[in-house]
Structures are given as C-alpha cells and as structure tokens.
Design a protein around this motif. Structure first.
Motif, PDB file in Angstrom:
ATOM      1  N   ILE A 239      59.567  57.198  33.376  1.00  0.00           N
ATOM      2  CA  ILE A 239      59.983  58.594  33.391  1.00  0.00           C
ATOM      3  C   ILE A 239      60.594  59.004  34.732  1.00  0.00           C
ATOM      4  CG2 ILE A 239      57.651  59.379  33.959  1.00  0.00           C
ATOM      5  CD1 ILE A 239      60.304  61.274  31.875  1.00  0.00           C
ATOM      6  N   ASN A 240      60.035  58.547  35.861  1.00  0.00           N
ATOM      7  CA  ASN A 240      60.580  58.976  37.145  1.00  0.00           C
ATOM      8  C   ASN A 240      61.954  58.394  37.420  1.00  0.00           C
ATOM      9  OD1 ASN A 240      57.374  59.045  38.894  1.00  0.00           O
ATOM     10  ND2 ASN A 240      58.387  60.601  37.660  1.00  0.00           N
ATOM     11  N   LEU A 241      62.238  57.226  36.855  1.00  0.00           N
ATOM     12  CA  LEU A 241      63.569  56.650  37.024  1.00  0.00           C
ATOM     13  C   LEU A 241      64.621  57.502  36.321  1.00  0.00           C
ATOM     14  CD1 LEU A 241      62.419  53.002  36.476  1.00  0.00           C
ATOM     15  CD2 LEU A 241      63.330  53.910  38.621  1.00  0.00           C
ATOM     16  N   VAL A 242      64.232  58.123  35.205  1.00  0.00           N
ATOM     17  CA  VAL A 242      65.129  59.061  34.519  1.00  0.00           C
ATOM     18  C   VAL A 242      65.173  60.387  35.275  1.00  0.00           C
ATOM     19  CG1 VAL A 242      65.554  60.312  32.376  1.00  0.00           C
ATOM     20  CG2 VAL A 242      64.750  57.946  32.300  1.00  0.00           C
ATOM     21  N   ASN A 243      63.982  60.898  35.666  1.00  0.00           N
ATOM     22  CA  ASN A 243      63.931  62.159  36.422  1.00  0.00           C
ATOM     23  C   ASN A 243      64.896  62.152  37.599  1.00  0.00           C
ATOM     24  OD1 ASN A 243      60.304  62.339  36.259  1.00  0.00           O
ATOM     25  ND2 ASN A 243      61.807  63.121  34.823  1.00  0.00           N
ATOM     26  N   ASN A 285      66.851  60.557  24.601  1.00  0.00           N
ATOM     27  CA  ASN A 285      68.215  60.016  24.481  1.00  0.00           C
ATOM     28  C   ASN A 285      69.192  60.681  25.433  1.00  0.00           C
ATOM     29  OD1 ASN A 285      67.759  58.177  22.113  1.00  0.00           O
ATOM     30  ND2 ASN A 285      67.142  60.124  21.179  1.00  0.00           N
ATOM     31  N   THR A 286      68.675  61.499  26.340  1.00  0.00           N
ATOM     32  CA  THR A 286      69.515  62.175  27.325  1.00  0.00           C
ATOM     33  C   THR A 286      69.106  61.741  28.721  1.00  0.00           C
ATOM     34  OG1 THR A 286      69.738  64.099  25.881  1.00  0.00           O
ATOM     35  CG2 THR A 286      70.313  64.395  28.198  1.00  0.00           C
ATOM     36  N   PRO A 287      70.035  61.205  29.494  1.00  0.00           N
ATOM     37  CA  PRO A 287      69.679  60.754  30.841  1.00  0.00           C
ATOM     38  C   PRO A 287      69.314  61.922  31.761  1.00  0.00           C
ATOM     39  CG  PRO A 287      71.795  59.834  30.128  1.00  0.00           C
ATOM     40  CD  PRO A 287      71.439  60.925  29.171  1.00  0.00           C
ATOM     41  N   GLY A 288      68.824  61.558  32.933  1.00  0.00           N
ATOM     42  CA  GLY A 288      68.551  62.544  33.970  1.00  0.00           C
ATOM     43  C   GLY A 288      69.816  62.855  34.743  1.00  0.00           C
ATOM     44  N   PRO A 289      69.641  63.588  35.830  1.00  0.00           N
ATOM     45  CA  PRO A 289      68.342  63.942  36.410  1.00  0.00           C
ATOM     46  C   PRO A 289      67.665  65.090  35.682  1.00  0.00           C
ATOM     47  CG  PRO A 289      70.117  64.918  37.693  1.00  0.00           C
ATOM     48  CD  PRO A 289      70.774  64.050  36.656  1.00  0.00           C
ATOM     49  N   SER A 290      66.323  65.177  35.889  1.00  0.00           N
ATOM     50  CA  SER A 290      65.587  66.358  35.453  1.00  0.00           C
ATOM     51  C   SER A 290      65.802  67.455  36.485  1.00  0.00           C
ATOM     52  CB  SER A 290      64.096  66.054  35.348  1.00  0.00           C
ATOM     53  OG  SER A 290      63.854  64.936  34.535  1.00  0.00           O
ATOM     54  N   ASN A 303      59.720  75.347  34.076  1.00  0.00           N
ATOM     55  CA  ASN A 303      60.144  74.529  32.949  1.00  0.00           C
ATOM     56  C   ASN A 303      61.247  73.594  33.424  1.00  0.00           C
ATOM     57  OD1 ASN A 303      59.630  73.944  30.257  1.00  0.00           O
ATOM     58  ND2 ASN A 303      61.382  75.092  29.526  1.00  0.00           N
ATOM     59  N   PHE A 304      61.452  72.497  32.705  1.00  0.00           N
ATOM     60  CA  PHE A 304      62.445  71.516  33.123  1.00  0.00           C
ATOM     61  C   PHE A 304      63.436  71.269  31.991  1.00  0.00           C
ATOM     62  CE2 PHE A 304      58.837  70.798  35.858  1.00  0.00           C
ATOM     63  CZ  PHE A 304      59.413  70.578  37.098  1.00  0.00           C
ATOM     64  N   ARG A 305      64.607  70.776  32.389  1.00  0.00           N
ATOM     65  CA  ARG A 305      65.654  70.432  31.427  1.00  0.00           C
ATOM     66  C   ARG A 305      66.277  69.106  31.841  1.00  0.00           C
ATOM     67  NH1 ARG A 305      70.504  71.163  33.746  1.00  0.00           N
ATOM     68  NH2 ARG A 305      70.606  72.434  35.644  1.00  0.00           N
ATOM     69  N   ALA A 306      66.960  68.456  30.901  1.00  0.00           N
ATOM     70  CA  ALA A 306      67.674  67.214  31.177  1.00  0.00           C
ATOM     71  C   ALA A 306      69.080  67.541  31.654  1.00  0.00           C
ATOM     72  CB  ALA A 306      67.723  66.343  29.937  1.00  0.00           C
ATOM     73  N   GLY A 307      69.483  66.905  32.761  1.00  0.00           N
ATOM     74  CA  GLY A 307      70.773  67.229  33.343  1.00  0.00           C
ATOM     75  C   GLY A 307      71.881  66.269  33.010  1.00  0.00           C
ATOM     76  N   GLY A 308      71.595  65.206  32.256  1.00  0.00           N
ATOM     77  CA  GLY A 308      72.615  64.212  31.955  1.00  0.00           C
ATOM     78  C   GLY A 308      73.304  64.450  30.623  1.00  0.00           C
TER      79      GLY A 308
END
Length: 394
Positions: A239-243, A285-290, A303-308
């Motif tokens: 998860i952190n590699l995607v974040n 299925n959506t890359p980061g960053p978070s 709250n967080f969202r996917a930025g990729g």
C-alpha cells in the motif's frame, strides 16, 4: 485519614522493555526506537523518523507484587491542521496476560502538522503521570503497553513493591513489518492493533516494525529485519508503494527480491510470510499518489483520494491489483528453492465483503473493528496448527 501508599522509584532498564530495538537516553529519560541508530542515520524521510519512534508494540514487562504502579512519561501528541482533534494516546495494562485497565498521560509536547503544506511545528509541554492501583498483592506479570501512535519518552517508574524482569517463558518471537495498518492506524488501543491481537491469539512475542507510510522496501529496513532475532517473520508489502507513487513495476520486482534476499541472510530457514495488501477500493486499479481530500478537510474530516490514472498502469505504475499479482508470482518462484517462504493474499484478511460491512473510514485506514477482524483472521491463517507460522504441531 487515608494514608498514601509509599512508592519506590524503579530503575528503567532495558530488561524491563520489550518490542523496542533500541532505547535512547535523552535529557528526560528513555526514548524507545523501532529502528536501530545505523538505520536511522541512513534515513532522510521525516514521516519514517516520526513513525519509528512511535512505540507500536513496545511495552514495559515486569514481575511484581505491587498493588500500585505509576509511570511518568513525556508524550508527543499530533494535531493535524483543519482536522478533528486526535484522541490522546492510550496505555493498556495487562496482568498475567489479561486486560486489567487503561490510562492516559496528560501534558506532553504537541506536534502540529499541516497536510496541505507538509510543514510541522513542535510546542514543548510537561511530562504526565499515569497510575494503576488496586492490583492484587500476589506475584504477577504486569505489562504496560505504550500508545502505538504517540511518541513516548519513559521518565520514571514507581511501585509499592520490588520489581524484577519477567523470565523467558520460551515463547516464539514474531517479527512483523508493514505499513500504517500494521503500525496500528485507528486501532482502539495498543493491544488491539491487528498485530498485537494476532500475537496474543497466536501465543507469540511481538516485535512490530510496522511504520506508518513507510513500508517502502528500504534496504536499511531489510537489514534491520535481517539482524533482529526472530522465530517467525512476516512482511506486508504494497500500500505505501502506491501511496507514495515511489516506483514502477520495473523497480518493484527486483526491490522485493533484494528485500527478501537481505532478510534471508540473517534468517535463512525462518518461516517467512509475504502478505499482499488488504482491499483498499480507491487504489485497487488506480495508481497513486494518495492525497488528502481537501474538500473533506474543509469540513473537518480527514479523507484520502487516489491521485493517479488507471491508464498509467500500462506504463508500469503500481496499483494494489498489480502488486498482489507480482508478489504471488515472486513468492511462487522463490519457494521452489525456499520451502519456508509463504504467500498470504491480504484480501483474506479484509476483502470485498468486509469492505461492504466495515468500510475504511478515511478510504485508507481500518477502524478498530477491522483491526480486530484482521488480527483474528491472521492468527487463524498463520498461527493456527498447520499454518505457515504455527508454533505448535498440526
């Protein structure tokens, strides 16, 4: 007229502390670290520096007839600009392995973090005292688990009876590494993070190297795992590699091999489980960053969202789905020559049905109920007889 129990100051020595890799002597007392000095010297990342000094899994363990135990600590409490106030850290008391009370420490330093700018500021504060009283006068094992998410300096320990270290009970040591979820995220207390719960159910001694935001395949973390005594090991990767949007698949695969190679240098035959990410819908299925959702921050919610962009996976950007597939392939490949290496799909700990029932409150981190479920499932899958980390015969 009531008479206050006379307490004696007990030296805070290393043999009373478990779960820390080093104890640093500060101007106030002892500061537990979960990375050794050599690893800390190679780190330049502020979030990891903050995470490793938060004592997840660190506890005072002592044998005593004391009916009263007091502990002075200097906590560092976090405040996020624009977000709701965080609750104070909780100290859990166990007596002979059973929950026997909770306490909090007043005062302490305050670390204010602005997620929008990345800036932070520390305001010094006083030490506080927590007190556990009314304990049985019988000889007993007492554990005080420090807050998993609040930097805590140990200042002084007092009791109304002599204290000695708890002798070795012959329990196996489980060494675990992972992200904020393993660190404890939004667990209710330090003994109810999923690794602490799993350790209690599995009958093992926990050394928790879960670092919020920082399970990033760092070589110094791999060397720390290599050099730390352990009978069972697990690493939770993804998860952190995607974040952080830290690397592409081309770098990820050899980095995982190198991480595992390093661990095996110190633990060539120790049972080792590679755990892939639990379900996290925003990054399946959506890359980061978070990134923080600033519209949520504006109304006082974190709250967080996917930025990729999902299309970017074609160029090697990582998602949780692609990471799971590659981890499974890597473990299968290596297990042909490493019979003590195992894979666990994180969705067996928290999957689609769980997400429907217990959604991640901020879209990234599990709540207290999910920590409990995850810990129970990991214990069943890993520590139960026949499991890869079992401590008893099937």
């Amino acid at each position: 007229m009531s008479v206050r129990t006379q307490l004696t100051t007990i030296p805070l020595t290393e043999d009373l502390v478990r779960g820390a890799l080093e104890l640093e002597r500060t101007e106030h007392g002892l500061l537990p670290h979960r990375l050794p000095a050599r690893a800390r010297a190679q780190n330049t990342d502020g979030p990891l520096a903050m995470a490793e000094v938060q004592p997840s899994g660190v506890r005072l363990v002592l044998r005593t007839r004391a009916t009263v135990v007091e502990l002075d600590t200097l906590p560092t409490k976090r405040v996020y600009t624009g977000a709701p106030p965080r609750p104070d850290g909780i100290y859990d008391l166990l007596v002979d392995g059973r929950p026997a009370g909770q306490a909090g420490a007043t005062g302490g330093n305050t670390l204010t973090i602005d997620l929008a700018t990345g800036s932070s500021q520390v305001r010094p504060g006083p030490a506080g005292t927590l007190r556990f009283s009314g304990l049985s006068a019988a000889s007993k094992d007492v554990e005080i688990w420090l807050p998993h998410n609040e930097t805590t300096e140990l200042i002084a320990l007092r009791a109304d009876a002599p204290v000695e270290p708890v002798p070795d009970r012959g329990r196996k040591v489980w060494l675990h590494h992972g992200s904020s979820i393993s660190h404890g995220s939004d667990a209710a207390s330090p003994t109810t993070t999923w690794p602490a719960l799993a350790a209690a159910l599995g009958g093992v001694e926990l050394t928790n190297l879960g670092f919020a935001g920082s399970a990033l395949l760092d070589p110094f973390t791999a060397r720390t795992l290599r050099d730390t005594p352990a009978d069972r090991i697990s690493v939770k990767i993804g998860i952190n590699l995607v974040n952080a949007d830290l690397m592409r698949m081309r770098a990820f695969t050899p980095a995982v091999h190198g991480f595992l190679d390093t661990i095996r240098e110190g633990h060539p035959t120790t049972p080792l489980v590679v755990v892939s990410p639990i379900l996290c819908p925003i990054h399946e299925n959506t890359p980061g960053p978070s990134a923080p959702d600033h519209s949520a921050l504006s109304v006082g919610k974190l709250n967080f969202r996917a930025g990729g962009d999902p299309a970017e996976t074609a160029a090697g950007k990582l998602t949780l789905s692609t990471i799971r597939g590659e981890l499974a392939r890597i473990v299968e490949q290596r297990a042909a020559e490493d019979p003590h290496l195992y894979h666990l799909d994180g969705r067996a700990l928290y999957g689609e049905q769980d997400a429907a029932e217990l959604p991640l409150p901020d879209a990234l981190h599990p709540d207290a109920a999910t920590h409990r479920r995850t810990g129970e499932r990991f214990a069943q899958l890993a520590f139960h007889p026949g499991g890869p980390l079992a401590v008893t015969d099937a």
